[in-house]
Design an enzyme around this catalytic site. Structure first.
Site, PDB file in Angstrom:
ATOM      1  N   GLY A  71       9.018   1.610  12.218  1.00  0.00           N
ATOM      2  CA  GLY A  71      10.024   2.651  12.350  1.00  0.00           C
ATOM      3  C   GLY A  71       9.710   3.659  13.438  1.00  0.00           C
ATOM      4  CB  THR A  72       6.554   5.271  14.566  1.00  0.00           C
ATOM      5  OG1 THR A  72       6.298   6.042  13.392  1.00  0.00           O
ATOM      6  CG2 THR A  72       6.085   6.058  15.777  1.00  0.00           C
ATOM      7  CD  GLN A 187      11.179   6.648   3.185  1.00  0.00           C
ATOM      8  OE1 GLN A 187      11.384   5.935   2.200  1.00  0.00           O
ATOM      9  NE2 GLN A 187       9.954   6.943   3.584  1.00  0.00           N
ATOM     10  CB  ALA A 207       8.974  -4.940   7.510  1.00  0.00           C
ATOM     11  CG  HIS A 208       5.603  -0.115   5.787  1.00  0.00           C
ATOM     12  ND1 HIS A 208       5.099   0.924   5.036  1.00  0.00           N
ATOM     13  CD2 HIS A 208       6.050   0.443   6.939  1.00  0.00           C
ATOM     14  CE1 HIS A 208       5.218   2.055   5.706  1.00  0.00           C
ATOM     15  NE2 HIS A 208       5.793   1.796   6.865  1.00  0.00           N
ATOM     16  CB  THR A 244       2.679 -12.552  21.821  1.00  0.00           C
ATOM     17  OG1 THR A 244       2.288 -12.908  23.143  1.00  0.00           O
ATOM     18  CG2 THR A 244       2.922 -13.804  21.006  1.00  0.00           C
ATOM     19  CB  CYS A 334       3.628  10.027   9.709  1.00  0.00           C
ATOM     20  SG  CYS A 334       4.289   8.354   9.627  1.00  0.00           S
TER      21      CYS A 334
END
Length: 389
Positions: A71-72, A187, A207-208, A244, A334
């Site tokens: 997201g960052t 979120q 994803a997390h 990659t 964060c």
């Protein structure tokens, strides 16, 4: 004692189906997705599966999905694109953004300001909501300064309070004034219906936060948006994100995104459990000598509560609960390790209350027994730790 995990906003436990997909991909699809031979094509299919699943989750075209490290990076790329060049405009470019956004947005906005972009900051209401009227006022302020608003940034759901922001209303405002709207939906996806994001031109996901792996996310854009690169190198992700791609992480992201299309209903069921948790914590705090103050009175996502315990420091309360094997947090993951109060809560309710805050966030596997056990352990901590006078 078993751990009671009430920090789902920080990260979510990878779902077993996600783990299984990643293990299988690590065996069968380990090739370089840019290679044209068989192993490369198998790896490439994992990457494209993720792109399609994320597009379906948010309601965008797969061709407009850029996979990122999370997201960052997605938020950075979204803000960067609008101000990468002057674009021939005679006026100073402007960004409209709130102080309660995620650090990846706030810090990049400060970077843009240092580069000469006019940043019109929007103050939240004490409830934690950014009102459309405040956004309009900030846009007017920028225009009155001779600037041209290119982008408005607005979270769908605040990462600390869970307050739901008025995306649709701000999107309509942006359309009427010729500005783009970037929505940090990290979120929100998997917790709220997809309609929550309606009208956004750019959307970030990670994803997390949806039971997937760390280290992968995405920025989705409307077809008319032309992104500018932050990094330079190869042609991966249309040259916007060279390097990659990881087919193993992509395999996990694909499964997580597909699952997340069906989890908002489960999160809606958590509202009653969350409300009970909050009410009981207020009662326990009162009995222990201080009345906890809920932070975020506006409409919230159904799984988050944030409380300030006067006389306690939030990080000390979190540490005491950790000894009782209850996992909660005192602010954004964060911002962990800093002595500063949460800038989100400081902007809403002041620094003193921000320093005393604890965030609890439930998830799809949180049960009534989890909440009961957490409350019992909370009572032990509050009973032996009196607030400072």
């Amino acid at each position: 004692m078993r751990v009671v995990y009430l920090d789902w906003n920080a990260t979510t436990p990878p779902h077993p189906d996600v783990v299984a997909a990643m293990v299988e991909a690590a065996t069968s699809s380990w090739g370089n997705p840019a290679s044209v031979h068989g192993p490369g094509r198998r790896a490439r299919s994992r990457v494209e599966d993720a792109r399609e699943a994320v597009a379906a989750l948010v309601g965008f075209d797969p061709r407009d999905v850029v996979l990122t490290s999370g997201g960052t990076e997605a938020n950075n790329l979204a803000l960067h694109h609008a101000f990468a060049s002057a674009g021939g405009a005679p006026s100073q470019p402007a960004l409209v953004v709130g102080r309660i956004e995620h650090p990846s947005v706030v810090r990049f906005a400060e970077h843009l300001a240092a580069r000469g972009v006019l940043v019109a900051w929007v103050d939240p209401e004490p409830s934690g909501r950014i009102s459309p009227e405040a956004v309009a006022e900030a846009m007017d302020r920028a225009v009155a300064s001779g600037a041209s608003v290119r982008l408005v940034a607005l979270q769908a759901v605040n990462h600390e309070t869970g307050v739901i922001q008025p995306v649709a209303a701000v999107a309509a405002l942006c359309r009427s004034r010729g500005a783009l709207l970037h929505v940090d939906a990290v979120q929100a996806v998997g917790k709220l219906p997809r309609a929550t994001l309606e009208g956004a031109d750019l959307v970030s996901v990670a994803a997390h936060k949806i039971r997937g792996p760390k280290g992968i996310g995405a920025l989705l854009t409307a077809p008319s948006v032309r992104l500018s690169r932050l990094l330079y190198g190869g042609s991966q992700e249309r040259g916007l994100r060279p390097g990659t791609q990881d087919p193993v992480a992509a395999a996990g992201f694909a499964v997580a995104a597909e699952r997340a299309r069906h989890t908002p209903a489960r999160y809606a069921e958590l509202a009653l459990l969350r409300d009970r948790l909050q009410a009981e914590l207020v009662r326990l705090g009162h009995e222990a000598g201080a009345e906890p103050l809920p932070n975020g009175a506006a409409e919230r996502a159904p799984h988050v509560t944030n409380l300030s315990f006067p006389g306690w420091r939030g990080e000390e309360l979190c540490a005491a609960l950790d000894l009782e094997r209850v996992a909660v947090s005192s602010g954004s993951a964060c911002s962990a390790g800093t002595a500063e109060p949460s800038p989100v809560l400081a902007a809403m309710v002041g620094e003193a209350r921000a320093l005393a805050a604890v965030r609890l966030s439930l998830g799809e596997e949180t049960t009534t027994d989890d909440v009961d056990e957490a409350l019992a352990r909370f009572a032990r901590v509050l009973g032996r730790t009196r607030p400072a006078s």
